[in-house]
Every structure is written in C-alpha cells, then in structure tokens.
Design an enzyme around this catalytic site. Sequence first.
Site, PDB file in Angstrom:
ATOM      1  CD  GLN A 126      -2.683  -1.088   2.614  1.00 28.17           C
ATOM      2  OE1 GLN A 126      -2.389  -0.329   3.534  1.00 28.17           O
ATOM      3  NE2 GLN A 126      -3.681  -1.931   2.699  1.00 28.17           N
ATOM      4  CD  GLU A 142       5.135   3.871   4.833  1.00 26.14           C
ATOM      5  OE1 GLU A 142       4.878   2.863   5.495  1.00 26.14           O
ATOM      6  OE2 GLU A 142       5.258   3.858   3.602  1.00 26.14           O
ATOM      7  CG  HIS A 147       2.381  -3.416   9.610  1.00 27.63           C
ATOM      8  ND1 HIS A 147       1.526  -2.511  10.176  1.00 27.63           N
ATOM      9  CD2 HIS A 147       2.976  -2.782   8.584  1.00 27.63           C
ATOM     10  CE1 HIS A 147       1.598  -1.370   9.510  1.00 27.63           C
ATOM     11  NE2 HIS A 147       2.472  -1.506   8.530  1.00 27.63           N
ATOM     12  NE  ARG A 171       6.471  -0.948   8.988  1.00 28.09           N
ATOM     13  CZ  ARG A 171       6.299  -1.276   7.739  1.00 28.09           C
ATOM     14  NH1 ARG A 171       6.645  -2.477   7.318  1.00 28.09           N
ATOM     15  NH2 ARG A 171       5.775  -0.434   6.892  1.00 28.09           N
ATOM     16  CG  HIS A 203       3.989  -6.501   7.337  1.00 26.31           C
ATOM     17  ND1 HIS A 203       2.885  -6.493   6.511  1.00 26.31           N
ATOM     18  CD2 HIS A 203       4.787  -5.490   6.912  1.00 26.31           C
ATOM     19  CE1 HIS A 203       3.006  -5.502   5.632  1.00 26.31           C
ATOM     20  NE2 HIS A 203       4.162  -4.902   5.841  1.00 26.31           N
ATOM     21  CD  GLU A 256       8.692 -10.653   2.478  1.00 27.22           C
ATOM     22  OE1 GLU A 256       7.995  -9.972   1.694  1.00 27.22           O
ATOM     23  OE2 GLU A 256       8.262 -11.089   3.556  1.00 27.22           O
ATOM     24  NE  ARG A 266       9.806  -4.535   5.111  1.00 25.44           N
ATOM     25  CZ  ARG A 266       8.716  -3.904   4.665  1.00 25.44           C
ATOM     26  NH1 ARG A 266       8.833  -2.832   3.913  1.00 25.44           N
ATOM     27  NH2 ARG A 266       7.516  -4.349   4.966  1.00 25.44           N
TER      28      ARG A 266
HETATM   29  C1  LIG Z   1      -0.241  -5.932   2.973  1.00 31.16           C
HETATM   30  C2  LIG Z   1       1.187  -5.613   2.636  1.00 31.16           C
HETATM   31  C3  LIG Z   1       1.562  -4.282   2.427  1.00 31.16           C
HETATM   32  C4  LIG Z   1       2.897  -3.972   2.119  1.00 31.16           C
HETATM   33  N1  LIG Z   1       3.241  -2.663   1.872  1.00 31.16           N
HETATM   34  C5  LIG Z   1       4.516  -2.392   1.476  1.00 31.16           C
HETATM   35  C6  LIG Z   1       4.880  -1.067   1.103  1.00 31.16           C
HETATM   36  O1  LIG Z   1       4.070  -0.149   1.085  1.00 31.16           O
HETATM   37  N2  LIG Z   1       6.180  -0.851   0.734  1.00 31.16           N
HETATM   38  C7  LIG Z   1       7.132  -1.841   0.727  1.00 31.16           C
HETATM   39  O2  LIG Z   1       8.282  -1.559   0.389  1.00 31.16           O
HETATM   40  N3  LIG Z   1       6.785  -3.098   1.058  1.00 31.16           N
HETATM   41  C8  LIG Z   1       5.521  -3.400   1.421  1.00 31.16           C
HETATM   42  N4  LIG Z   1       5.190  -4.685   1.740  1.00 31.16           N
HETATM   43  C9  LIG Z   1       6.197  -5.748   1.582  1.00 31.16           C
HETATM   44  C10 LIG Z   1       6.383  -6.044   0.106  1.00 31.16           C
HETATM   45  O3  LIG Z   1       5.141  -5.979  -0.560  1.00 31.16           O
HETATM   46  C11 LIG Z   1       7.000  -7.416  -0.135  1.00 31.16           C
HETATM   47  O4  LIG Z   1       8.074  -7.637   0.730  1.00 31.16           O
HETATM   48  C12 LIG Z   1       7.500  -7.505  -1.565  1.00 31.16           C
HETATM   49  O5  LIG Z   1       6.467  -7.184  -2.458  1.00 31.16           O
HETATM   50  C13 LIG Z   1       8.067  -8.891  -1.848  1.00 31.16           C
HETATM   51  O6  LIG Z   1       8.273  -9.003  -3.222  1.00 31.16           O
HETATM   52  P1  LIG Z   1       8.800 -10.365  -3.808  1.00 31.16           P
HETATM   53  O7  LIG Z   1       8.848 -10.190  -5.292  1.00 31.16           O
HETATM   54  O8  LIG Z   1      10.032 -10.761  -3.113  1.00 31.16           O
HETATM   55  O9  LIG Z   1       7.696 -11.445  -3.388  1.00 31.16           O
HETATM   56  P2  LIG Z   1       6.130 -11.496  -3.643  1.00 31.16           P
HETATM   57  O10 LIG Z   1       5.621 -10.219  -4.200  1.00 31.16           O
HETATM   58  O11 LIG Z   1       5.498 -12.021  -2.436  1.00 31.16           O
HETATM   59  O12 LIG Z   1       6.031 -12.577  -4.816  1.00 31.16           O
HETATM   60  C14 LIG Z   1       6.366 -13.924  -4.586  1.00 31.16           C
HETATM   61  C15 LIG Z   1       5.840 -14.740  -5.738  1.00 31.16           C
HETATM   62  O13 LIG Z   1       6.331 -16.084  -5.687  1.00 31.16           O
HETATM   63  C16 LIG Z   1       5.261 -16.987  -5.910  1.00 31.16           C
HETATM   64  N5  LIG Z   1       5.625 -18.269  -5.306  1.00 31.16           N
HETATM   65  C17 LIG Z   1       5.841 -18.555  -3.998  1.00 31.16           C
HETATM   66  N6  LIG Z   1       6.201 -19.841  -3.852  1.00 31.16           N
HETATM   67  C18 LIG Z   1       6.200 -20.377  -5.105  1.00 31.16           C
HETATM   68  C19 LIG Z   1       6.459 -21.679  -5.609  1.00 31.16           C
HETATM   69  N7  LIG Z   1       6.788 -22.685  -4.822  1.00 31.16           N
HETATM   70  N8  LIG Z   1       6.336 -21.877  -6.943  1.00 31.16           N
HETATM   71  C20 LIG Z   1       5.975 -20.887  -7.777  1.00 31.16           C
HETATM   72  N9  LIG Z   1       5.724 -19.626  -7.346  1.00 31.16           N
HETATM   73  C21 LIG Z   1       5.836 -19.382  -6.026  1.00 31.16           C
HETATM   74  C22 LIG Z   1       4.073 -16.282  -5.277  1.00 31.16           C
HETATM   75  O14 LIG Z   1       2.872 -16.834  -5.696  1.00 31.16           O
HETATM   76  C23 LIG Z   1       4.341 -14.857  -5.765  1.00 31.16           C
HETATM   77  O15 LIG Z   1       3.946 -14.704  -7.119  1.00 31.16           O
HETATM   78  C24 LIG Z   1       3.861  -5.008   2.046  1.00 31.16           C
HETATM   79  C25 LIG Z   1       3.482  -6.333   2.266  1.00 31.16           C
HETATM   80  C26 LIG Z   1       2.160  -6.642   2.553  1.00 31.16           C
HETATM   81  C27 LIG Z   1       1.783  -8.072   2.780  1.00 31.16           C
END
Ligand SMILES: Cc1cc2nc3c(=O)[nH]c(=O)nc-3n(C[C@H](O)[C@H](O)[C@H](O)COP(=O)(O)OP(=O)(O)OC[C@H]3O[C@@H](n4cnc5c(N)ncnc54)[C@H](O)[C@@H]3O)c2cc1C
Length: 438
Positions: free
Chosen positions: A50, A115, A229, A271, A332, A356, A367
């Site tokens: 968000q 923030e 969070h 946080r 979170h 992540e 973080r």
């Molecule tokens: C509600 C919420 C609000 C947030 N707000 C913020 C914000 O404002 N600013 C900020 O910086 N961060 C924010 N965060 C944190 C941030 O969104 C995440 O840390 C970040 O988007 C992680 O990105 P990623 O690409 O590493 O993983 P993700 O975006 O979680 O993507 C992981 C992907 O891997 C896939 N996957 C998982 N396991 C497998 C598998 N075994 N096989 C195939 N696919 C798989 C999932 O389905 C997904 O598509 C927020 C998080 C949440 C939950």
Amino acid sequence: MQNHMDYKTDVLIIGTGVAGLYCALNLREDFQILMITKESMRDSNTYLAQGGISTALNKEDIPCFIKDTLKAGGYKNNISSVQILCTESRENINTLLDWGLPLDKKQGGLAYTREGAHSINRIVHCSDSTGKTLEECLIKKVQSHKNITIFENTEFVDILVEDNCCIGGIAIKEGKPFIIIAKVVVLACGGIGGLFKNTTNQSTVTGDGIAIAIKNNIKLKDLSYIQFHPTALYEENINSRRFLISESLRGEGAKLYNSKGQRFVKELLPRNVVAKAIYKEIRTSGIPYVMLDFSFQPEDYIKQRFPLIYEECKKRGLDITKEAIPVSPAQHYFMGGIEVDLFSRTSMNNLYAVGETACTGVHGNNRLASNSLLEGIVFSKKAASDINTQVDLIKASCLKDFPDIIHDLKEIQKNMKNLVIKELLRRSKEFHAEFFNH
Ligand SMILES: Cc1cc2nc3c(=O)[nH]c(=O)nc-3n(C[C@H](O)[C@H](O)[C@H](O)COP(=O)(O)OP(=O)(O)OC[C@H]3O[C@@H](n4cnc5c(N)ncnc54)[C@H](O)[C@@H]3O)c2cc1C
C-alpha cells in the site's frame, strides 16, 4: 519412464512479484526466460503493498537515508548492501517512471510521504495501492517481451543440482510434475507469511525458497528476524489474511489510543517498537486491539489519499472518516532468508535469490518502512546484471532421464512447510508452534 513434458531455458525465475518481474525486465533480450508462479501472476505480496517505495530525494539525502535504514535495523544491517540500496534508489525510481509507473505528483514534482523511522518524507506512492499499480506496470511490460514466457498455476518444488551447480528444477502444473533445465535459476518466491495464522501476507507465500535451501544445504541467514506490522485491522474470528492499515496513515498524522483513550507511543517510531508497545497495551487491558484515529482529517482528503483503506474498512462497517478503528499487530515481513552477496548470488553456483526470499542483510533486524519493494528492485537488477555477463559462460546441461522423483505431491508440499516451520522454531525462542498453520 517419465510421463510429463520437460523444458529447457536460459533463465528460470520462480515468482512474479516485484523481484521476479524486475529481474526478468533487466535481463538480456536474447535470453529465453521462463517465469513460473504458484497461482495467478497477481497473487503476490507485491500486489498488496500500500504505502509506497522509499527513495533518496537526491544525492544529499543518501547519507541520511542510510542512517535511517541502519538505525531502524538495530545496526545489524550489512552496510555495503545498505549503501547500494540507498545510492541506487533514485535511478531505479527514474526507470520505473520511464516505464510508465504513475507515481502521485504534487506541484509538478513527485509527492513524497513519510512512514515510521524515516527522518523526512521520502516515500513515493500510487495513492494507497502502490503495489498493485507497480505490479500491473511490470506485468504489462513483461508481457510485451517475446523472450519471456510465464506459467501460472505452477508450483516449484525443488532445484536440480550437479556438483554444487544448480541446473534447473522441478515444478508441478495441474497435478503433473515436470522438469525444467536452466543455465540459471532465480528464486523470487517471496517471504513466509502464509505459514502464519495471523498475517497480512498472501497465502501463496509459504517460504518455499527457504524449504528448498534447507533441503539442498544452501546458506541461510537471520531466520529469526521476522517483522510484525503494528497496525493490521482487528476483526473478530478472522481466519484469513488480515487487512493492513498502512503506516503512511500514521505518516500523515493518524494517532493510536489505548483502552482508556490515552496516547501511549509515538506513532512514527520503528515498527518493532510500536508493535511491542501495542502488545503491552493489549496484555494489560485484556482487550485484543488498540484504536487508530484518522477521522480528524477532512473527509475528501482521506477518500482521495487512502481510497483502498477507506473502501475496505467501509465493507467491514467501519468509516475511517468518522471513527477510530481497531488495530493489532500481525506477521508482515521476513528480514532473513537465503544468504546472498551483493549480486544476489547464493552459496550454490548458478542459483540466485532476490526480494523477500533473499537475505541481503539490508534490513538488519527490523525493516525500515517501504524499503522492501526498493530492495526487490535494486537487488534483482544486481542479479540480472551479473547473469547478463555469466550466462554465456555456463554450459547448458542436457535433458536427462531423471528418475520419477515425485510420488505424493500433497506430502511434498506439506513437508516443505513443515521444514521451514521446524527451522524457524529451532532458531527463535520467540515463536511457538501455535503461531503457524501446519
Ligand atoms: C499488505 C502488505 C503491504 C505492504 N506494503 C509495502 C509497502 O508499502 N512498501 C514496501 O516496500 N513493502 C511493502 N510490503 C512488503 C512487500 O510488498 C514485499 O516484501 C515484496 O512485495 C516482496 O516481493 P517479492 O517479489 O520478493 O515477493 P512477492 O511479491 O510475495 O512474490 C512472490 C511470488 O512467488 C510466488 N511463489 C511462492 N512460492 C512459489 C512456488 N513454490 N512456486 C511458484 N511460485 C511461487 C508467489 O505466488 C508470488 O507470485 C507489504 C506487504 C504486505 C503483505
């Protein structure tokens, strides 16, 4: 004898959140890239984000941004990765703007919000749906690249290894396992929130990258660093993902009150500090939430700046323009993960981890708000730049007759979760078995 299709690609990316998508877009266009994702492309934590993305405002702000990141992280951060994160933030935001990301504007420039634990306003955003807007922008761009193929509803369950080199992996689609041979594999499969009962995270994100690392003796780091969070919306008897009330609400002035109607913590402290203060109030009062009030702001401003939060609360019978709302902490974010170097390389050759799933050490033990999307962006680009120079040197493996490794798929998936939960319990005394969805 195997009864499934096998694939061969240059780069295999697991996950379609910000880290996987941005990595794909920074790879050379003469590579064949296969992306696989567990459910739909949009089922990611990225989609839920968000508040926004932090960035240094300019060169002069970099030292202050570094200082804020280190302080929030309890000085447990890896200083070199923090320097990279902050120094390279601005150029990546400019790339996103060039790619059409519609960041909010103010007086002709970008609009910045604040923030917890940031010294100044340095968070860019797309109202309160930054993640969704970012993900849509990146998906559109990825879909325009002919060299990138995406398999949805495909679950990655393990890597294939030869002499400490990753040579591909095994995935399952529609109940059928298949093998993908790749010169390089990038794990971008997000955090561990889906393992917790009380979380803001997407259910698809269940620490699968961590399970694969445990199985294959790949180095892990800081597994006990898990962020709660402070302000997820409190709802009675909820057994699905908790709705997040973004920290940017507090950044724009929202106040926390305890059961006696008193303020009890400075809202913009890091946080972990705010979450601990709320837990203390909950324990003392016996009431499972505290109240967050933003209703003193003008109604039009709230609806225009936080349309998602306004609508989601409205659906639950709460009007943030008129009343305070109940909130409590929820799992979170995962600061730990697969240990990587400054180019997102893991301890196994030809295997990278980004977003992540990875632990760059950038966040220390807590973080700084809005540094996560930024980490996914900056360090997946680092991975891509390394892969771009390495792939030609890597000899492609051949498709072999791998023995039929997968018998009971349900058992394998369950085991992946249990492997991670067991390891988390082993590494941290703060967690108990009842926190998790076994
Ligand atoms: C509600 C919420 C609000 C947030 N707000 C913020 C914000 O404002 N600013 C900020 O910086 N961060 C924010 N965060 C944190 C941030 O969104 C995440 O840390 C970040 O988007 C992680 O990105 P990623 O690409 O590493 O993983 P993700 O975006 O979680 O993507 C992981 C992907 O891997 C896939 N996957 C998982 N396991 C497998 C598998 N075994 N096989 C195939 N696919 C798989 C999932 O389905 C997904 O598509 C927020 C998080 C949440 C939950």
